[in-house]
Design a protein around this motif. Sequence first.
Motif, PDB file in Angstrom:
ATOM      1  N   UNK A  65      -2.364 -11.652  -0.760  1.00  0.00           N
ATOM      2  CA  UNK A  65      -3.433 -12.824  -0.069  1.00  0.00           C
ATOM      3  C   UNK A  65      -4.597 -13.471  -0.900  1.00  0.00           C
ATOM      4  N   UNK A  66      -5.197 -12.495  -1.773  1.00  0.00           N
ATOM      5  CA  UNK A  66      -5.909 -13.210  -2.929  1.00  0.00           C
ATOM      6  C   UNK A  66      -5.172 -14.425  -3.934  1.00  0.00           C
ATOM      7  N   UNK A  71      -3.660 -11.850  -8.447  1.00  0.00           N
ATOM      8  CA  UNK A  71      -3.694 -10.613  -8.511  1.00  0.00           C
ATOM      9  C   UNK A  71      -2.596  -9.660  -8.141  1.00  0.00           C
ATOM     10  N   UNK A  72      -2.751  -8.649  -9.227  1.00  0.00           N
ATOM     11  CA  UNK A  72      -1.685  -7.493  -8.869  1.00  0.00           C
ATOM     12  C   UNK A  72      -2.206  -6.293  -8.324  1.00  0.00           C
ATOM     13  N   UNK A  73      -1.152  -5.772  -7.371  1.00  0.00           N
ATOM     14  CA  UNK A  73      -1.475  -4.570  -6.608  1.00  0.00           C
ATOM     15  C   UNK A  73      -2.002  -4.915  -5.407  1.00  0.00           C
ATOM     16  N   UNK A  74      -1.383  -4.136  -4.452  1.00  0.00           N
ATOM     17  CA  UNK A  74      -1.882  -4.656  -3.197  1.00  0.00           C
ATOM     18  C   UNK A  74      -3.114  -3.978  -2.430  1.00  0.00           C
ATOM     19  N   UNK A  75      -3.412  -2.870  -3.158  1.00  0.00           N
ATOM     20  CA  UNK A  75      -4.562  -2.234  -2.795  1.00  0.00           C
ATOM     21  C   UNK A  75      -5.313  -1.902  -4.351  1.00  0.00           C
ATOM     22  N   UNK A  76      -6.694  -1.985  -4.467  1.00  0.00           N
ATOM     23  CA  UNK A  76      -7.324  -1.816  -5.614  1.00  0.00           C
ATOM     24  C   UNK A  76      -6.600  -2.803  -6.481  1.00  0.00           C
ATOM     25  N   UNK A 103      -6.171   7.331   5.105  1.00  0.00           N
ATOM     26  CA  UNK A 103      -4.672   7.707   5.515  1.00  0.00           C
ATOM     27  C   UNK A 103      -3.877   6.294   5.439  1.00  0.00           C
ATOM     28  N   UNK A 104      -4.480   5.137   6.008  1.00  0.00           N
ATOM     29  CA  UNK A 104      -3.857   3.771   6.088  1.00  0.00           C
ATOM     30  C   UNK A 104      -3.562   3.441   4.376  1.00  0.00           C
ATOM     31  N   UNK A 105      -4.781   3.620   3.658  1.00  0.00           N
ATOM     32  CA  UNK A 105      -4.954   3.116   2.215  1.00  0.00           C
ATOM     33  C   UNK A 105      -3.578   4.001   1.374  1.00  0.00           C
ATOM     34  N   UNK A 106      -3.488   5.338   1.811  1.00  0.00           N
ATOM     35  CA  UNK A 106      -2.464   6.097   1.173  1.00  0.00           C
ATOM     36  C   UNK A 106      -0.848   5.590   1.633  1.00  0.00           C
ATOM     37  N   UNK A 107      -0.938   5.073   2.831  1.00  0.00           N
ATOM     38  CA  UNK A 107       0.486   4.623   3.264  1.00  0.00           C
ATOM     39  C   UNK A 107       0.707   3.236   2.276  1.00  0.00           C
ATOM     40  N   UNK A 108      -0.137   2.493   2.320  1.00  0.00           N
ATOM     41  CA  UNK A 108      -0.102   1.503   1.385  1.00  0.00           C
ATOM     42  C   UNK A 108       0.219   1.745  -0.166  1.00  0.00           C
ATOM     43  N   UNK A 109      -0.549   2.642  -0.645  1.00  0.00           N
ATOM     44  CA  UNK A 109      -0.206   3.185  -2.142  1.00  0.00           C
ATOM     45  C   UNK A 109       1.085   3.928  -2.217  1.00  0.00           C
ATOM     46  N   UNK A 110       1.603   4.481  -1.423  1.00  0.00           N
ATOM     47  CA  UNK A 110       3.056   5.213  -1.145  1.00  0.00           C
ATOM     48  C   UNK A 110       3.992   4.259  -1.277  1.00  0.00           C
ATOM     49  N   UNK A 111       3.897   3.188  -0.401  1.00  0.00           N
ATOM     50  CA  UNK A 111       4.841   2.096  -0.478  1.00  0.00           C
ATOM     51  C   UNK A 111       4.917   1.431  -1.985  1.00  0.00           C
ATOM     52  N   UNK A 112       3.665   1.119  -2.648  1.00  0.00           N
ATOM     53  CA  UNK A 112       3.675   0.674  -3.806  1.00  0.00           C
ATOM     54  C   UNK A 112       4.304   1.277  -4.686  1.00  0.00           C
ATOM     55  N   UNK A 113       4.114   2.958  -4.665  1.00  0.00           N
ATOM     56  CA  UNK A 113       4.723   3.734  -5.765  1.00  0.00           C
ATOM     57  C   UNK A 113       6.118   3.668  -5.672  1.00  0.00           C
ATOM     58  N   UNK A 114       6.816   3.414  -4.538  1.00  0.00           N
ATOM     59  CA  UNK A 114       8.036   3.409  -4.141  1.00  0.00           C
ATOM     60  C   UNK A 114       8.746   2.221  -4.766  1.00  0.00           C
ATOM     61  N   UNK A 115       7.972   0.969  -4.490  1.00  0.00           N
ATOM     62  CA  UNK A 115       8.279  -0.127  -5.127  1.00  0.00           C
ATOM     63  C   UNK A 115       8.523  -0.418  -6.548  1.00  0.00           C
ATOM     64  N   UNK A 116       7.272   0.230  -7.238  1.00  0.00           N
ATOM     65  CA  UNK A 116       7.041   0.160  -8.654  1.00  0.00           C
ATOM     66  C   UNK A 116       7.733   1.081  -9.324  1.00  0.00           C
ATOM     67  N   UNK A 117       8.052   2.273  -8.615  1.00  0.00           N
ATOM     68  CA  UNK A 117       8.730   3.238  -9.757  1.00  0.00           C
ATOM     69  C   UNK A 117       7.712   4.483  -9.654  1.00  0.00           C
ATOM     70  N   UNK A 118       8.368   5.754 -10.003  1.00  0.00           N
ATOM     71  CA  UNK A 118       7.548   6.986  -9.928  1.00  0.00           C
ATOM     72  C   UNK A 118       6.728   7.101 -11.142  1.00  0.00           C
ATOM     73  N   UNK A 166       1.308   4.221 -12.916  1.00  0.00           N
ATOM     74  CA  UNK A 166      -0.085   4.901 -13.101  1.00  0.00           C
ATOM     75  C   UNK A 166      -1.099   4.434 -12.092  1.00  0.00           C
ATOM     76  N   UNK A 167      -1.064   3.012 -12.108  1.00  0.00           N
ATOM     77  CA  UNK A 167      -2.109   2.480 -10.829  1.00  0.00           C
ATOM     78  C   UNK A 167      -1.966   3.332  -9.449  1.00  0.00           C
ATOM     79  N   UNK A 168      -0.623   3.255  -8.941  1.00  0.00           N
ATOM     80  CA  UNK A 168      -0.515   3.818  -7.738  1.00  0.00           C
ATOM     81  C   UNK A 168      -0.823   5.395  -7.653  1.00  0.00           C
TER      82      UNK A 168
END
Length: 242
Positions: A38-39, A109-114, A158-173, A176-178
Amino acid sequence: VCGVDDRTADRSAAAVAAAAPLLERFVFYFGFAGFASGRTRVFAEGWRKFPGATHVLALDPDWEPVPGTIVKSQLDDRHGAYAFRVEDRNGLTARTMDWLCHFEEGLKFEHELHEQLVRPPGGSTDAKLLTWVFAEKEKRVSWHSALHGHSQSRERYLADIGVLERELEREGPADGHALFYLGVTHLAALDAMLGVGDHDRTNQTDFHVAKAVAYLGRRLEPAVAARGAFEHTWAATRWLAH
């Protein structure tokens, strides 16, 4: 330039027109797919609409300028980025942001949160610390209040955690950011549940503690820490010690 995503049902365009009637402005609406995208879209529309602009500042809608601190004459054409301070809504802490830089095509911008601002290669790497200060204020009517009660509720985290979990799944285990923000967001959810004082342990409290320790521990694994931001490594170490 004001980008309004489809989670919003308000009169943003009219509010911008009323607040800045003499300024050239552009308000557009778009479908929300994440904060970074979005940004980045706002940057692209800004470049298309105002290609002659010299600097660009990205702000959250709950950051209010502290009177007397915003001095535009501090901007110049020598530095690539400019740092300013944001006072957190808790009134106790603050953070330094670099979301002010020379305006150029390709900013994103990179990362969908923070989110983190990424500038195209080849420009000046010199940064300048400004006197500019913004205060983060809880808004009576906001996306957080509409969906989660307020910005520091367990439901919000909890909503933020959902976004970050999807980012970790997308970017790989080993992202470090996620990993870092998953750890601290579980702790934030715990704080939102408990507040102050003594509390009994429950399945919910144990869940957030175990998740926080696991994610922060993974963030400090040598292979992840070597590629991650130093401040996140330091903060993860501090949180685990706590």
